[in-house]
Design a protein around this motif. Structure first.
Motif, PDB file in Angstrom:
ATOM      1  N   GLN A  77       0.784  -1.296  -0.087  1.00  0.00           N
ATOM      2  CA  GLN A  77      -0.094  -0.434   0.143  1.00  0.00           C
ATOM      3  C   GLN A  77       0.968   1.087  -0.168  1.00  0.00           C
ATOM      4  OE1 GLN A  77      -3.102   0.061   3.173  1.00  0.00           O
ATOM      5  NE2 GLN A  77      -2.590  -1.992   3.562  1.00  0.00           N
ATOM      6  N   VAL A  78       2.005   1.042   0.546  1.00  0.00           N
ATOM      7  CA  VAL A  78       3.154   2.342   1.227  1.00  0.00           C
ATOM      8  C   VAL A  78       3.599   3.019  -0.444  1.00  0.00           C
ATOM      9  CG1 VAL A  78       4.893   3.713   1.894  1.00  0.00           C
ATOM     10  CG2 VAL A  78       3.122   1.989   3.697  1.00  0.00           C
ATOM     11  N   GLU A  79       3.979   1.713  -0.718  1.00  0.00           N
ATOM     12  CA  GLU A  79       5.135   1.747  -2.343  1.00  0.00           C
ATOM     13  C   GLU A  79       3.907   3.001  -3.259  1.00  0.00           C
ATOM     14  OE1 GLU A  79       7.056  -1.718  -2.261  1.00  0.00           O
ATOM     15  OE2 GLU A  79       7.740  -1.903  -0.841  1.00  0.00           O
ATOM     16  N   PRO A  80       3.014   2.387  -3.651  1.00  0.00           N
ATOM     17  CA  PRO A  80       2.932   2.355  -4.838  1.00  0.00           C
ATOM     18  C   PRO A  80       2.035   4.238  -4.273  1.00  0.00           C
ATOM     19  CG  PRO A  80       1.161   0.909  -3.877  1.00  0.00           C
ATOM     20  CD  PRO A  80       2.051   1.006  -3.611  1.00  0.00           C
ATOM     21  N   TRP A  81       1.492   4.686  -2.944  1.00  0.00           N
ATOM     22  CA  TRP A  81       0.601   5.746  -3.143  1.00  0.00           C
ATOM     23  C   TRP A  81       2.013   6.967  -2.344  1.00  0.00           C
ATOM     24  CZ3 TRP A  81       2.006   9.342   1.322  1.00  0.00           C
ATOM     25  CH2 TRP A  81       1.563  10.432   1.530  1.00  0.00           C
ATOM     26  N   ALA A  82       3.169   6.434  -2.261  1.00  0.00           N
ATOM     27  CA  ALA A  82       3.876   7.127  -2.539  1.00  0.00           C
ATOM     28  C   ALA A  82       5.119   7.771  -3.623  1.00  0.00           C
ATOM     29  CB  ALA A  82       5.580   6.649  -1.490  1.00  0.00           C
ATOM     30  N   GLN A  83       5.107   6.053  -4.454  1.00  0.00           N
ATOM     31  CA  GLN A  83       5.262   7.061  -5.569  1.00  0.00           C
ATOM     32  C   GLN A  83       4.200   7.727  -6.322  1.00  0.00           C
ATOM     33  OE1 GLN A  83       7.996   5.992  -8.068  1.00  0.00           O
ATOM     34  NE2 GLN A  83       6.874   7.605  -9.040  1.00  0.00           N
ATOM     35  N   ALA A  84       2.819   8.156  -6.251  1.00  0.00           N
ATOM     36  CA  ALA A  84       2.011   8.441  -6.446  1.00  0.00           C
ATOM     37  C   ALA A  84       1.803   9.949  -5.981  1.00  0.00           C
ATOM     38  CB  ALA A  84       0.652   8.137  -6.299  1.00  0.00           C
ATOM     39  N   GLN A  85       2.883  10.054  -4.795  1.00  0.00           N
ATOM     40  CA  GLN A  85       3.144  11.453  -4.566  1.00  0.00           C
ATOM     41  C   GLN A  85       4.255  12.173  -4.813  1.00  0.00           C
ATOM     42  OE1 GLN A  85       0.069  12.790  -2.786  1.00  0.00           O
ATOM     43  NE2 GLN A  85      -0.184  10.144  -2.726  1.00  0.00           N
ATOM     44  N   MET A  86       4.947  11.055  -4.893  1.00  0.00           N
ATOM     45  CA  MET A  86       6.150  11.679  -6.186  1.00  0.00           C
ATOM     46  C   MET A  86       6.260  12.337  -7.651  1.00  0.00           C
ATOM     47  SD  MET A  86       9.710  12.282  -6.873  1.00  0.00           S
ATOM     48  CE  MET A  86      10.815  12.814  -7.936  1.00  0.00           C
ATOM     49  N   ASP A  87       4.792  11.405  -7.714  1.00  0.00           N
ATOM     50  CA  ASP A  87       4.511  11.454  -9.323  1.00  0.00           C
ATOM     51  C   ASP A  87       3.850  13.038  -9.078  1.00  0.00           C
ATOM     52  OD1 ASP A  87       5.947   9.709 -10.577  1.00  0.00           O
ATOM     53  OD2 ASP A  87       4.011   8.761 -10.632  1.00  0.00           O
ATOM     54  N   ARG A  88       3.127  13.440  -8.638  1.00  0.00           N
ATOM     55  CA  ARG A  88       2.150  15.083  -8.633  1.00  0.00           C
ATOM     56  C   ARG A  88       3.302  15.796  -7.838  1.00  0.00           C
ATOM     57  NH1 ARG A  88      -1.793  13.825  -3.230  1.00  0.00           N
ATOM     58  NH2 ARG A  88      -1.985  16.842  -4.558  1.00  0.00           N
ATOM     59  N   ILE A  89       4.468  15.400  -6.753  1.00  0.00           N
ATOM     60  CA  ILE A  89       5.629  16.727  -6.982  1.00  0.00           C
ATOM     61  C   ILE A  89       6.284  17.081  -7.931  1.00  0.00           C
ATOM     62  CG2 ILE A  89       7.289  16.892  -5.350  1.00  0.00           C
ATOM     63  CD1 ILE A  89       5.920  15.168  -2.984  1.00  0.00           C
ATOM     64  N   ALA A  90       6.262  15.924  -8.847  1.00  0.00           N
ATOM     65  CA  ALA A  90       7.959  16.077  -9.799  1.00  0.00           C
ATOM     66  C   ALA A  90       6.617  17.159 -10.764  1.00  0.00           C
ATOM     67  CB  ALA A  90       7.866  14.368 -10.547  1.00  0.00           C
TER      68      ALA A  90
END
Length: 101
Positions: A77-90
């Motif tokens: 759960q954590v890993e895809p959520w963190a990646q999605a937030q990274m994508d938003r920030i980027a």
């Protein structure tokens, strides 16, 4: 928030002016640390003033709690959520800095 980094000597007379701006920080707790018997984690994404390894200024951008029966269930759960937030920030940073390009 004021950038709080300093020049540091490198080799051969060179100097670096480096710092960290955004970071992901996740803390996982196994089931024996929770009253409900579930494994859990909290994932924070924060903006920093340049240094993650000291008590400088930071601003929490987003935080989310996760639960599962096992570490694997929490991690998935954590890993895809963190990646999605990274994508938003980027995407936000690219939009800001490429707007005149």
């Amino acid at each position: 928030m004021k950038l709080d980094i300093t020049w540091a000597d490198d080799c051969q007379g060179k100097k670096d002016y480096d710092g960290d701006i955004v970071a992901v920080s996740t803390r996982y707790w196994p089931s024996n640390h929770q009253k409900n018997g579930m494994c859990s984690a909290i994932c924070d994404i924060s903006m920093y003033d340049g240094f993650l390894d000291r008590n400088g200024e930071s601003e929490l951008l987003i935080s989310k709690n996760f639960e599962g029966a096992t570490f694997a269930q929490v991690a998935e759960q954590v890993e895809p959520w963190a990646q999605a937030q990274m994508d938003r920030i980027a995407a936000a940073l690219r939009a800001e800095f490429n707007q005149d390009a």
